[in-house]
Design an enzyme around this catalytic site. Structure first.
Site, PDB file in Angstrom:
ATOM      1  N   LYS A  95       0.779  14.268   1.607  1.00 39.16           N
ATOM      2  CA  LYS A  95      -0.535  14.837   1.357  1.00 39.16           C
ATOM      3  C   LYS A  95      -0.545  16.050   1.060  1.00 39.16           C
ATOM      4  O   LYS A  95      -1.663  16.471   0.378  1.00 39.16           O
ATOM      5  CB  LYS A  95      -1.535  14.343   2.322  1.00 39.16           C
ATOM      6  CG  LYS A  95      -1.533  12.670   2.225  1.00 39.16           C
ATOM      7  CD  LYS A  95      -2.516  12.246   3.345  1.00 39.16           C
ATOM      8  CE  LYS A  95      -2.518  10.699   3.671  1.00 39.16           C
ATOM      9  NZ  LYS A  95      -2.949   9.746   2.515  1.00 39.16           N
ATOM     10  N   THR A 110      -8.710   6.672  -1.604  1.00 36.18           N
ATOM     11  CA  THR A 110      -9.846   6.215  -1.887  1.00 36.18           C
ATOM     12  C   THR A 110     -11.020   7.155  -1.743  1.00 36.18           C
ATOM     13  O   THR A 110     -12.081   7.198  -2.263  1.00 36.18           O
ATOM     14  CB  THR A 110     -10.142   5.012  -1.031  1.00 36.18           C
ATOM     15  OG1 THR A 110      -9.613   5.165   0.326  1.00 36.18           O
ATOM     16  CG2 THR A 110      -9.504   3.896  -1.522  1.00 36.18           C
ATOM     17  N   LYS A 130      -8.449  14.093   5.476  1.00 36.92           N
ATOM     18  CA  LYS A 130      -7.546  12.788   5.395  1.00 36.92           C
ATOM     19  C   LYS A 130      -6.543  13.033   6.444  1.00 36.92           C
ATOM     20  O   LYS A 130      -6.273  14.069   6.883  1.00 36.92           O
ATOM     21  CB  LYS A 130      -6.891  12.772   3.875  1.00 36.92           C
ATOM     22  CG  LYS A 130      -6.199  13.664   3.445  1.00 36.92           C
ATOM     23  CD  LYS A 130      -5.576  13.831   2.206  1.00 36.92           C
ATOM     24  CE  LYS A 130      -6.561  13.925   0.805  1.00 36.92           C
ATOM     25  NZ  LYS A 130      -6.727  12.797  -0.063  1.00 36.92           N
ATOM     26  N   ARG A 131      -5.826  11.778   6.681  1.00 33.55           N
ATOM     27  CA  ARG A 131      -4.675  12.094   7.681  1.00 33.55           C
ATOM     28  C   ARG A 131      -3.663  13.137   7.234  1.00 33.55           C
ATOM     29  O   ARG A 131      -3.429  13.269   5.910  1.00 33.55           O
ATOM     30  CB  ARG A 131      -4.129  10.610   7.834  1.00 33.55           C
ATOM     31  CG  ARG A 131      -4.601   9.753   8.526  1.00 33.55           C
ATOM     32  CD  ARG A 131      -5.268  10.034   9.873  1.00 33.55           C
ATOM     33  NE  ARG A 131      -4.009   9.947  10.733  1.00 33.55           N
ATOM     34  CZ  ARG A 131      -3.645   9.214  11.535  1.00 33.55           C
ATOM     35  NH1 ARG A 131      -4.817   8.262  11.800  1.00 33.55           N
ATOM     36  NH2 ARG A 131      -2.586   8.996  12.401  1.00 33.55           N
ATOM     37  N   HIS A 184       0.732  -1.297  -0.054  1.00 38.50           N
ATOM     38  CA  HIS A 184      -0.015   0.073   0.115  1.00 38.50           C
ATOM     39  C   HIS A 184       0.752   1.365  -0.088  1.00 38.50           C
ATOM     40  O   HIS A 184       0.200   2.506   0.267  1.00 38.50           O
ATOM     41  CB  HIS A 184      -0.772   0.011   1.349  1.00 38.50           C
ATOM     42  CG  HIS A 184      -1.874  -0.831   1.188  1.00 38.50           C
ATOM     43  ND1 HIS A 184      -3.177  -0.909   0.704  1.00 38.50           N
ATOM     44  CD2 HIS A 184      -1.933  -2.281   1.696  1.00 38.50           C
ATOM     45  CE1 HIS A 184      -4.014  -2.048   0.710  1.00 38.50           C
ATOM     46  NE2 HIS A 184      -3.205  -2.750   1.518  1.00 38.50           N
ATOM     47  N   LYS A 197     -14.687   8.518  -3.562  1.00 39.49           N
ATOM     48  CA  LYS A 197     -15.901   9.005  -2.661  1.00 39.49           C
ATOM     49  C   LYS A 197     -16.516  10.377  -3.092  1.00 39.49           C
ATOM     50  O   LYS A 197     -17.854  10.510  -3.400  1.00 39.49           O
ATOM     51  CB  LYS A 197     -15.826   9.027  -1.329  1.00 39.49           C
ATOM     52  CG  LYS A 197     -15.351   7.547  -0.685  1.00 39.49           C
ATOM     53  CD  LYS A 197     -14.848   7.429   0.587  1.00 39.49           C
ATOM     54  CE  LYS A 197     -13.992   6.198   0.885  1.00 39.49           C
ATOM     55  NZ  LYS A 197     -13.420   6.219   2.159  1.00 39.49           N
TER      56      LYS A 197
HETATM   57  C1  CR1 Z   1      -2.336   4.578   0.866  1.00 37.27           C
HETATM   58  O1  CR1 Z   1      -1.245   5.665   1.528  1.00 37.27           O
HETATM   59  C2  CR1 Z   1      -4.089   4.060  -0.261  1.00 37.27           C
HETATM   60  C3  CR1 Z   1      -4.529   3.229   1.136  1.00 37.27           C
HETATM   61  C4  CR1 Z   1      -5.334   1.827   0.777  1.00 37.27           C
HETATM   62  C5  CR1 Z   1      -2.423   3.606   2.136  1.00 37.27           C
HETATM   63  C6  CR1 Z   1      -3.190   5.189   0.252  1.00 37.27           C
HETATM   64  O2  CR1 Z   1      -2.806   5.974  -0.968  1.00 37.27           O
HETATM   65  O3  CR1 Z   1      -5.489   4.474  -0.885  1.00 37.27           O
HETATM   66  O4  CR1 Z   1      -3.394   2.626   1.522  1.00 37.27           O
HETATM   67  N1  CR1 Z   1      -1.284   2.994   2.556  1.00 37.27           N
HETATM   68  O5  CR1 Z   1      -4.883   1.320  -0.358  1.00 37.27           O
HETATM   69  C7  CR1 Z   1      -0.958   2.714   3.684  1.00 37.27           C
HETATM   70  O6  CR1 Z   1      -1.570   3.072   4.708  1.00 37.27           O
HETATM   71  C8  CR1 Z   1       0.729   1.550   5.227  1.00 37.27           C
HETATM   72  O7  CR1 Z   1       0.409   2.163   3.887  1.00 37.27           O
END
Ligand code: CR1
Length: 841
Positions: free
Chosen positions: A573, A678, A567-568, A374, A682
């Site tokens: 980001k 994601t 988002k976080r 991820h 949405k």
């Molecule tokens: C990514 O940063 C992605 C999600 C789900 C995150 C994000 O871009 O949409 O995973 N990665 O695939 C993450 O948390 C530890 O890595």
């Protein structure tokens, strides 16, 4: 299916087994029964929380009837199952979702009205199940929804944290973390005290030859912690399938409670041992895209992997099949590297406990696992120190070394002269101390590795896992672009839009086949339809404005352009780029004449998101956003033209209010850093536009909805490396407009300028790793284009409808079908008969 009740006595069971409510009266009867008996409340002291509890218990009963049947059906069908191992499941609220999925929300609405309550107030009582940080955890939750909806026999396995992600408060502009103790009343879980696994830690490895001359390896002593299962039902939409999410909770092993200590008067220290064991599943680590290598985290990982694997193996052994059939019955997906120890644990079970030969066992293991990556961010790639593993899991370390040895020998055979390659692909990093690279172990132990969007899947092949493509060839690596469940993120969060769409295309079938949204395209010129579309967006903005009013205490104009980034908080980001852009806009407004100001499009900039408690730079960004808000929001020169809002404690249930209310949302990561994203999906699915970089799934969203329907800006991923190099070695200058923003901050416009020094110097002096300066111009220009575009509301609504119509690809149903076909090799269960029975009763 096994049963302990003799055949001739089953009639009574069948006669009395509950059927579950379907009518309003039946619902009311169930809810009132729970309120008055289970909860011991009455007509005279039933508040909204009690009404929520009664309603939830009534629906829980209903789910569990279907859950039982699903489990029986799946055992009976005896097909291959999928197990999704994830340290995070960010489920959010369950009641609304359960009501919609079983198709009884209207029944509950009318029933609750009879009993004196409004359904919205009741739904709002529920505490979010927040067992995750961000995208990775929410993805797991969307996947569970899709797997149940598509009738796959699939279980989730995770940890039952006592504390989910912390609650965020803002005090004096700073983030403060409050523990999220969420288990006081959780009707959605079923403790299974009869389902437990003893998990071992520490100790030592005894190798000897037994009387028959066989090499025996046994892991001895150490301490035992018991894992107890808590099951959470996962209902599919419009199907009788209710799958299971099994979460493990830790406690001291009952056999292990130290009675010797107890008898010798050391009661307190015996209790302390007990508490230490409970600590394992106590708290979710609050880091997103960051790993810190803490021993307790490793303990969590092994505890959960071991419990899950033993549970899976136990179930397989009941079928009395040969071991060689294991991977015909079982597929296990690793959500990131967090569950990589499951690979080692299965090899240990097969070799040490079941007596299989190494190679035979390893073939089973590698054909069972799949691994999803991820992130490419180096700080998020897990590494565990060898001494730490040696101490906690001595046998596992031996197995890891053996896996590595065999792997390196095979590589050496194929690339005999490439010694560097061996060092590069070794599971063990030769550092001080040595480290185990978990991603490498996950690749070697799996038959497929996937990224989560096209660009990301390409990047892992050309950067972090390049050498493994050389070793295994490209076919081991694949892409499955992320998706979201349209049930929660359209139907539940935006019921009016869902209803309007259904009325146009004739049914709610699109919720199960999202590609049907393309039937909306012919209506883009339908005046009445466009008017309703715009009205719904406006109503959603009014709802968010009300939320802002109640939580922040001030009003924003719902007619303004709502610009949202939730988002976080993370440097990659680039919330800092957004807030610098806001300051730039603020300075522009200040310098304008009243005449010029009249031409502007009023804007509300909404931010939300948590910073990891130890991530100082992220906290500084939150602080700056809040301080800018304090100044801008009360500046009489600005009025309605600009408002800056930081929404506290962003979570799933707040996202359900925020997402439908956006005009434009920001997905502006440095190209190549956001694996997928994601929330971008949405927002578009709810009729919002996006401003974004060519990163993650933004690229595929653009391909689907068309370039004219998205606001792209910034540098490309392929140029990032060169730009970074140039920052250090070229004649690099910070963008002059951005310098003005920095000067404005440094003057103390937003309070103590010292507080933001690091944020500025990171860009001016320390190489601007995230290319904020490089992208600033293009970002601001694109924001201007957005203002222009927004002035033409008719064209804007056309874009909005067209985009939604083309979002079919991004359902998590498509995603799960791809995993099922290309990685898991599983088929959905046939539930037609069950559906028929249900329809008849
Ligand atoms: C990514 O940063 C992605 C999600 C789900 C995150 C994000 O871009 O949409 O995973 N990665 O695939 C993450 O948390 C530890 O890595």
């Amino acid at each position: 299916v096994e049963s302990s009740i003799p055949e001739h006595m089953r009639e009574a069971w069948k006669k009395f087994s509950p059927k579950g409510f379907t009518t309003k009266d039946e619902f009311e009867s169930e809810a009132v029964k729970h309120i008055e008996t289970t909860l011991a409340r009455s007509l005279f002291n039933c508040d909204e929380l009690a009404a929520y509890s009664g309603t939830a218990l009534a629906f829980r009963d209903r789910l569990i009837i279907d859950w039982n049947k699903t489990q029986q059906r799946q055992s009976f069908a005896d097909q291959k199952r999928l197990y999704y191992l994830s340290l995070e499941f960010l489920m959010g609220r369950a009641l609304d979702n359960a009501m919609l999925n079983v198709g009884l929300k209207n029944v509950a609405k009318d029933g609750l009205a009879d009993l004196g309550f409004r359904i919205e107030d009741i739904i709002a009582q529920e505490h979010d199940a927040a067992l995750g940080n961000g995208g990775l955890g929410r993805l797991a939750a969307c996947f569970l929804d899709s797997m149940a909806t598509l009738n796959y026999a699939a279980w989730g396995y995770g940890l039952r944290y006592r504390y989910g992600i912390f609650k965020q408060e803002i005090q004096d502009g700073y983030q403060v973390e409050i523990p999220d103790y969420w288990l006081d009343f959780n009707p959605w879980e079923f403790p299974r005290h009869d389902v437990s696994v003893d998990v071992q830690f520490y100790g030592w490895v005894n190798k000897y030859t037994n009387d028959e001359g066989k090499q025996i390896v046994s892991w001895q002593d150490g301490e035992i912690v018991t894992a107890t299962a808590y099951d959470v039902p996962v209902p599919g939409y419009g199907t009788p399938t209710v799958n299971n999410l099994r979460l493990w909770s830790s406690k001291a092993s009952s056999g292990e409670f130290d009675f010797a200590k107890f008898n010798s008067g050391e009661y307190e220290s015996a209790v302390a041992d007990e508490q230490r064991a409970e600590t394992i599943s106590a708290v979710l680590y609050p880091n997103d895209n960051l790993e810190r290598g803490k021993e307790l985290r490793l303990k969590q990982q092994y505890f959960w992997c071991a419990a899950s694997l033993h549970d899976i193996v136990r179930r397989f052994k009941k079928s009395k099949r040969k071991w060689s059939e294991f991977s015909d019955q079982v597929a296990i997906q690793l959500n990131d590297t967090h569950p990589t120890l499951a690979i080692v644990e299965l090899q240990r079970i097969l070799v040490d406990m079941e007596g299989l030969g190494w190679d035979e066992a390893w073939t089973i293991v590698t054909s069972t696992f799949g691994y999803t990556n991820h992130t490419v961010l180096p700080e998020a790639l897990e590494k565990w120190s060898v001494p730490l593993i040696q101490n906690l899991l001595p046998r596992h370390l031996q197995i890891i070394y053996e896996i590595n040895l065999q792997f390196l020998q095979s590589v050496e055979k194929r690339f005999p002269k490439d010694r560097d390659l061996l060092g590069r692909v070794s599971i063990i990093e030769e550092s001080q101390p040595k480290m185990v690279r978990m991603a490498y172990l996950a690749i070697i132990g799996s038959h497929k590795v996937n990224g989560v969007a096209e660009l990301h899947s390409d990047l892992i092949k050309t950067t972090i896992f390049k050498d493994f493509v050389k070793v295994y060839g490209p076919d081991k690596f694949t892409n499955v672009t992320n998706g979201i469940t349209p049930r929660r993120w359209l139907h539940q969060a935006n019921p009016r839009l869902s209803e309007l769409i259904a009325s146009k295309i004739g049914s709610y079938e699109f919720l199960k086949d999202l590609t049907l949204l393309n039937k909306l395209e012919p209506f883009v010129d339908d005046k009445e339809f466009k008017k309703e579309w715009a009205e719904i967006k406006y109503a959603n903005k009014v709802r968010l404005a009300q939320h802002i009013q109640t939580t922040k205490g001030y009003s924003v104009n719902p007619k303004a352009l709502f610009d949202i980034q939730v988002k976080r908080i993370h440097e990659y980001k680039r919330q800092q780029l957004n807030i610098f852009g806001v300051i730039h806009r603020y300075m522009a407004i200040k310098s304008m004449s009243p005449e010029e100001r009249k031409k502007l499009v009023p804007r509300v900039s909404v931010f939300g998101g948590k910073a990891a408690p130890g991530y100082w730079m992220a906290k500084t960004i939150i602080h700056l956003i809040n301080k800018v808000g304090e100044v801008v929001n009360k500046d009489p020169d600005v009025g309605d033209l600009l408002k800056v809002v930081f929404l506290e404690d962003y979570n799933v249930s707040k996202a359900e209010i925020i997402v439908p209310a956006s005009d434009i949302s920001e997905h502006i990561s440095t190209a190549g850093t956001e694996a997928s994203g994601t929330s971008n999906m949405k927002f578009v699915l709810n009729g919002g536009m996006i401003i974004g970089t060519l990163d993650g799934a933004n690229i595929e969203i653009t391909r689907e909805i068309g370039e004219q329907n998205i606001f792209l800006f910034g540098n490309l991923s392929e140029d990032v490396e060169d730009l970074r190099h140039h920052h250090f070695y070229g004649d690099y200058k910070v963008n002059p407009e951005l310098v003005k923003v920095f000067d404005c901050i440094k003057k103390g416009t937003f309070g103590d300028e010292g507080a933001f020094g690091a944020l500025i110097s990171g860009i001016v002096e320390h190489g601007d790793y995230y290319l904020v300066s490089d992208d600033f111009n293009s970002y601001c220009q694109t924001q201007d284009l957005i203002d222009e575009a927004y002035k033409d509301q008719d064209a804007w609504v056309t874009k909005s409808i067209t985009s939604v119509a083309r979002m079919g690809f991004f359902t998590s149903d498509r995603c799960i079908n791809e995993y099922a076909d290309t990685i898991w090799n599983i088929e959905p269960l046939d539930v037609a008969e069950e559906k028929e029975v249900r329809a008849r009763t």
